[in-house]
Design a protein around this motif. Structure first.
Motif, PDB file in Angstrom:
ATOM      1  N   VAL A 116       4.975  17.040  66.973  1.00 17.60           N
ATOM      2  CA  VAL A 116       5.096  16.455  68.305  1.00 17.60           C
ATOM      3  C   VAL A 116       4.293  17.249  69.320  1.00 17.60           C
ATOM      4  O   VAL A 116       4.012  18.429  69.134  1.00 17.60           O
ATOM      5  CB  VAL A 116       6.580  16.371  68.762  1.00 17.60           C
ATOM      6  CG1 VAL A 116       7.402  15.492  67.834  1.00 17.60           C
ATOM      7  CG2 VAL A 116       7.197  17.750  68.895  1.00 17.60           C
ATOM      8  N   ASP A 117       3.937  16.594  70.387  1.00 20.54           N
ATOM      9  CA  ASP A 117       3.290  17.206  71.537  1.00 20.54           C
ATOM     10  C   ASP A 117       4.330  18.092  72.231  1.00 20.54           C
ATOM     11  O   ASP A 117       5.390  17.618  72.634  1.00 20.54           O
ATOM     12  CB  ASP A 117       2.811  16.083  72.465  1.00 20.54           C
ATOM     13  CG  ASP A 117       2.120  16.571  73.721  1.00 20.54           C
ATOM     14  OD1 ASP A 117       2.453  17.659  74.232  1.00 20.54           O
ATOM     15  OD2 ASP A 117       1.251  15.832  74.217  1.00 20.54           O
ATOM     16  N   ARG A 118       4.055  19.364  72.349  1.00 22.30           N
ATOM     17  CA  ARG A 118       5.008  20.305  72.938  1.00 22.30           C
ATOM     18  C   ARG A 118       5.369  19.909  74.376  1.00 22.30           C
ATOM     19  O   ARG A 118       6.504  20.073  74.806  1.00 22.30           O
ATOM     20  CB  ARG A 118       4.419  21.718  72.921  1.00 22.30           C
ATOM     21  CG  ARG A 118       5.398  22.807  73.307  1.00 22.30           C
ATOM     22  CD  ARG A 118       4.753  24.186  73.299  1.00 22.30           C
ATOM     23  NE  ARG A 118       4.213  24.583  72.025  1.00 22.30           N
ATOM     24  CZ  ARG A 118       4.871  25.306  71.112  1.00 22.30           C
ATOM     25  NH1 ARG A 118       6.086  25.714  71.367  1.00 22.30           N
ATOM     26  NH2 ARG A 118       4.299  25.629  69.983  1.00 22.30           N
ATOM     27  N   GLU A 119       4.415  19.365  75.113  1.00 22.44           N
ATOM     28  CA  GLU A 119       4.644  19.001  76.518  1.00 22.44           C
ATOM     29  C   GLU A 119       5.551  17.783  76.676  1.00 22.44           C
ATOM     30  O   GLU A 119       6.428  17.755  77.532  1.00 22.44           O
ATOM     31  CB  GLU A 119       3.300  18.760  77.210  1.00 22.44           C
ATOM     32  CG  GLU A 119       3.404  18.528  78.700  1.00 22.44           C
ATOM     33  CD  GLU A 119       2.046  18.381  79.344  1.00 22.44           C
ATOM     34  OE1 GLU A 119       1.880  17.439  80.146  1.00 22.44           O
ATOM     35  OE2 GLU A 119       1.150  19.199  79.038  1.00 22.44           O
ATOM     36  N   THR A 120       5.320  16.767  75.843  1.00 24.26           N
ATOM     37  CA  THR A 120       6.062  15.511  76.013  1.00 24.26           C
ATOM     38  C   THR A 120       7.178  15.311  74.990  1.00 24.26           C
ATOM     39  O   THR A 120       8.049  14.461  75.193  1.00 24.26           O
ATOM     40  CB  THR A 120       5.119  14.295  75.905  1.00 24.26           C
ATOM     41  OG1 THR A 120       4.615  14.234  74.563  1.00 24.26           O
ATOM     42  CG2 THR A 120       3.978  14.383  76.912  1.00 24.26           C
ATOM     43  N   GLY A 121       7.112  16.035  73.876  1.00 23.23           N
ATOM     44  CA  GLY A 121       8.080  15.845  72.810  1.00 23.23           C
ATOM     45  C   GLY A 121       7.821  14.609  71.966  1.00 23.23           C
ATOM     46  O   GLY A 121       8.594  14.290  71.071  1.00 23.23           O
ATOM     47  N   ARG A 122       6.740  13.915  72.232  1.00 22.13           N
ATOM     48  CA  ARG A 122       6.416  12.681  71.502  1.00 22.13           C
ATOM     49  C   ARG A 122       5.529  12.998  70.302  1.00 22.13           C
ATOM     50  O   ARG A 122       4.719  13.922  70.344  1.00 22.13           O
ATOM     51  CB  ARG A 122       5.705  11.701  72.424  1.00 22.13           C
ATOM     52  CG  ARG A 122       6.630  11.254  73.576  1.00 22.13           C
ATOM     53  CD  ARG A 122       5.964  10.305  74.507  1.00 22.13           C
ATOM     54  NE  ARG A 122       5.586   9.093  73.772  1.00 22.13           N
ATOM     55  CZ  ARG A 122       4.774   8.180  74.254  1.00 22.13           C
ATOM     56  NH1 ARG A 122       4.263   8.298  75.456  1.00 22.13           N
ATOM     57  NH2 ARG A 122       4.470   7.116  73.536  1.00 22.13           N
ATOM     58  N   PRO A 123       5.653  12.223  69.211  1.00 17.72           N
ATOM     59  CA  PRO A 123       4.794  12.441  68.046  1.00 17.72           C
ATOM     60  C   PRO A 123       3.316  12.346  68.418  1.00 17.72           C
ATOM     61  O   PRO A 123       2.936  11.562  69.290  1.00 17.72           O
ATOM     62  CB  PRO A 123       5.188  11.305  67.092  1.00 17.72           C
ATOM     63  CG  PRO A 123       6.575  10.928  67.506  1.00 17.72           C
ATOM     64  CD  PRO A 123       6.614  11.135  69.006  1.00 17.72           C
ATOM     65  N   VAL A 124       2.497  13.147  67.749  1.00 24.93           N
ATOM     66  CA  VAL A 124       1.059  13.098  68.016  1.00 24.93           C
ATOM     67  C   VAL A 124       0.475  11.836  67.389  1.00 24.93           C
ATOM     68  O   VAL A 124       1.008  11.315  66.407  1.00 24.93           O
ATOM     69  CB  VAL A 124       0.322  14.351  67.494  1.00 24.93           C
ATOM     70  CG1 VAL A 124       0.834  15.604  68.172  1.00 24.93           C
ATOM     71  CG2 VAL A 124       0.425  14.473  65.999  1.00 24.93           C
ATOM     72  N   GLN A 125      -0.613  11.364  67.954  1.00 28.39           N
ATOM     73  CA  GLN A 125      -1.298  10.195  67.405  1.00 28.39           C
ATOM     74  C   GLN A 125      -1.941  10.567  66.073  1.00 28.39           C
ATOM     75  O   GLN A 125      -2.299  11.730  65.835  1.00 28.39           O
ATOM     76  CB  GLN A 125      -2.408   9.725  68.344  1.00 28.39           C
ATOM     77  CG  GLN A 125      -1.934   8.976  69.544  1.00 28.39           C
ATOM     78  CD  GLN A 125      -3.117   8.383  70.319  1.00 28.39           C
ATOM     79  OE1 GLN A 125      -4.272   8.543  69.976  1.00 28.39           O
ATOM     80  NE2 GLN A 125      -2.802   7.692  71.387  1.00 28.39           N
TER      81      GLN A 125
END
Length: 149
Positions: A116-125
């Protein structure tokens, strides 16, 4: 340990990269370095690798410029293994391997983590290969040609 054939002088960049990385234990050591492991004991506990084999792999990664050793950050007499810029350059390769496994693994439910993106917590593309104009490229869209100049 069996002496392996060097691919260092091979004209293929994939073969040369595999020669530099070494083997799958080395890739797992690099993976562990990306998640913050720095000491011999941390690598050994994580991987369960015999100490003599781990020593050989770590030495090879240092010799190839993928890891370097530094004095321990806590001021102790220990040395720590740290990724070099060359080692950090392997990050997209590890992500590509991870994403390939997430897509094609026979038991994806057993995969313990997601990236995940550390900033948003969303999975990376998913990584994608793009042409210089931004078009997505697949194997049929590329070819090899001799290097000139």
């Amino acid at each position: 340990m069996v002496k392996r054939t060097s691919l260092e002088g091979n004209g293929c960049p994939v073969a040369r990269s595999l020669d530099a990385i070494g083997d799958w234990w080395s890739l797992l050591i690099i993976r562990d370095a990306f998640v913050g492991r720095r000491r011999f004991g941390e690598f050994q506990r994580s991987l369960g690798l015999a100490k003599n084999i781990l020593t050989i792999r770590l030495r090879a990664l240092v010799d190839r410029g993928i890891l370097t050793t530094e004095p321990a950050s806590d001021g102790s007499a220990y040395r720590e293994y740290v990724l070099t810029p060359k080692g950090r350059g392997l990050f997209p390769i590890l992500v590509a391997l991870r994403q390939w496994s997430e897509e094609f693994d026979q038991r994806p439910e057993e995969i313990a983590t997601i990236l995940v993106d550390r900033e948003t917590g969303r999975p990376v593309q998913k990584l994608a290969l793009c042409a210089q104009d931004g078009r997505l490229l697949g194997p049929a869209d590329t070819t090899l040609r001799p290097r000139t100049g």
